[in-house]
Design a protein around this motif. Structure first.
Motif, PDB file in Angstrom:
ATOM      1  N   GLN A  31       0.823  -1.204   0.000  1.00  0.00           N
ATOM      2  CA  GLN A  31       0.000   0.000   0.000  1.00  0.00           C
ATOM      3  C   GLN A  31       0.864   1.264   0.000  1.00  0.00           C
ATOM      4  OE1 GLN A  31      -2.622  -0.493   3.330  1.00  0.00           O
ATOM      5  NE2 GLN A  31      -3.991  -1.872   2.228  1.00  0.00           N
ATOM      6  N   ASP A  32       1.959   1.251   0.738  1.00  0.00           N
ATOM      7  CA  ASP A  32       2.874   2.396   0.755  1.00  0.00           C
ATOM      8  C   ASP A  32       3.478   2.630  -0.627  1.00  0.00           C
ATOM      9  OD1 ASP A  32       2.371   2.752   3.440  1.00  0.00           O
ATOM     10  OD2 ASP A  32       4.264   1.825   4.105  1.00  0.00           O
ATOM     11  N   GLN A  33       3.880   1.548  -1.289  1.00  0.00           N
ATOM     12  CA  GLN A  33       4.455   1.672  -2.623  1.00  0.00           C
ATOM     13  C   GLN A  33       3.422   2.180  -3.622  1.00  0.00           C
ATOM     14  OE1 GLN A  33       6.010  -2.256  -3.294  1.00  0.00           O
ATOM     15  NE2 GLN A  33       7.950  -1.809  -2.279  1.00  0.00           N
ATOM     16  N   LEU A  34       2.189   1.719  -3.507  1.00  0.00           N
ATOM     17  CA  LEU A  34       1.123   2.170  -4.388  1.00  0.00           C
ATOM     18  C   LEU A  34       0.846   3.664  -4.172  1.00  0.00           C
ATOM     19  CD1 LEU A  34      -1.013   1.480  -6.494  1.00  0.00           C
ATOM     20  CD2 LEU A  34      -2.542   0.846  -4.623  1.00  0.00           C
ATOM     21  N   ALA A  35       0.838   4.092  -2.921  1.00  0.00           N
ATOM     22  CA  ALA A  35       0.615   5.509  -2.613  1.00  0.00           C
ATOM     23  C   ALA A  35       1.733   6.372  -3.191  1.00  0.00           C
ATOM     24  CB  ALA A  35       0.508   5.712  -1.107  1.00  0.00           C
ATOM     25  N   LYS A  36       2.967   5.896  -3.100  1.00  0.00           N
ATOM     26  CA  LYS A  36       4.094   6.638  -3.672  1.00  0.00           C
ATOM     27  C   LYS A  36       3.979   6.716  -5.193  1.00  0.00           C
ATOM     28  CE  LYS A  36       7.371   5.579   0.000  1.00  0.00           C
ATOM     29  NZ  LYS A  36       8.565   4.808   0.363  1.00  0.00           N
ATOM     30  N   ALA A  37       3.562   5.631  -5.829  1.00  0.00           N
ATOM     31  CA  ALA A  37       3.399   5.625  -7.283  1.00  0.00           C
ATOM     32  C   ALA A  37       2.289   6.582  -7.700  1.00  0.00           C
ATOM     33  CB  ALA A  37       3.099   4.207  -7.774  1.00  0.00           C
ATOM     34  N   MET A  38       1.188   6.593  -6.967  1.00  0.00           N
ATOM     35  CA  MET A  38       0.082   7.499  -7.275  1.00  0.00           C
ATOM     36  C   MET A  38       0.509   8.955  -7.092  1.00  0.00           C
ATOM     37  SD  MET A  38      -2.301   5.586  -8.362  1.00  0.00           S
ATOM     38  CE  MET A  38      -3.775   6.564  -8.326  1.00  0.00           C
ATOM     39  N   ALA A  39       1.360   9.220  -6.106  1.00  0.00           N
ATOM     40  CA  ALA A  39       1.831  10.585  -5.866  1.00  0.00           C
ATOM     41  C   ALA A  39       2.678  11.098  -7.022  1.00  0.00           C
ATOM     42  CB  ALA A  39       2.625  10.627  -4.565  1.00  0.00           C
ATOM     43  N   LEU A  40       3.329  10.208  -7.743  1.00  0.00           N
ATOM     44  CA  LEU A  40       4.133  10.622  -8.891  1.00  0.00           C
ATOM     45  C   LEU A  40       3.285  11.231 -10.004  1.00  0.00           C
ATOM     46  CD1 LEU A  40       6.591   7.600  -9.221  1.00  0.00           C
ATOM     47  CD2 LEU A  40       7.143   9.905  -8.454  1.00  0.00           C
ATOM     48  N   PHE A  41       2.034  10.781 -10.106  1.00  0.00           N
ATOM     49  CA  PHE A  41       1.173  11.212 -11.199  1.00  0.00           C
ATOM     50  C   PHE A  41       0.231  12.344 -10.806  1.00  0.00           C
ATOM     51  CE2 PHE A  41       2.368   6.824 -12.118  1.00  0.00           C
ATOM     52  CZ  PHE A  41       2.960   7.007 -13.350  1.00  0.00           C
TER      53      PHE A  41
END
Length: 96
Positions: free
Chosen positions: A84-94
């Motif tokens: 979930q942390d990695q997904l949140a970081k990926a979403m923050a990139l966009f």
């Protein structure tokens, strides 16, 4: 890898990386350490809540047990949190 108690989240001694006996408990909350929820094979979403296919079914995941496959470490819950942390970081990139 730092070991933490499944119940209170406090750090556990590094000596548990070598050996965990059935009677060991957390010094902060007295929860059993040798239990499914402190095992690296524990996964709440897996069949019998265990990723080890040869392990016997254990119903009380927070109680000490005699599972031959027990390995202290990050459980499935930690893996889910990391995902979930990695997904949140990926979403923050966009996001802009």
């Amino acid at each position: 890898m730092s070991l933490t108690c499944h119940k209170c989240g406090k750090p556990l001694s590094d000596t548990y990386k070598i050996m965990v006996s059935r009677s060991d408990s957390c010094s902060s909350c007295m929860a059993d350490i040798r239990c499914c929820k402190n095992c690296q094979f524990y996964d709440a979403k897996a069949y019998n809540e265990c990723r080890e296919p040869m392990a016997d079914r254990i119903t009380e995941k927070e109680k000490a047990n005699f599972c031959d496959f027990f390995k202290i470490g990050s459980s499935g819950n930690d893996a889910e949190k990391q995902r979930q942390d990695q997904l949140a970081k990926a979403m923050a990139l966009f996001k802009k």
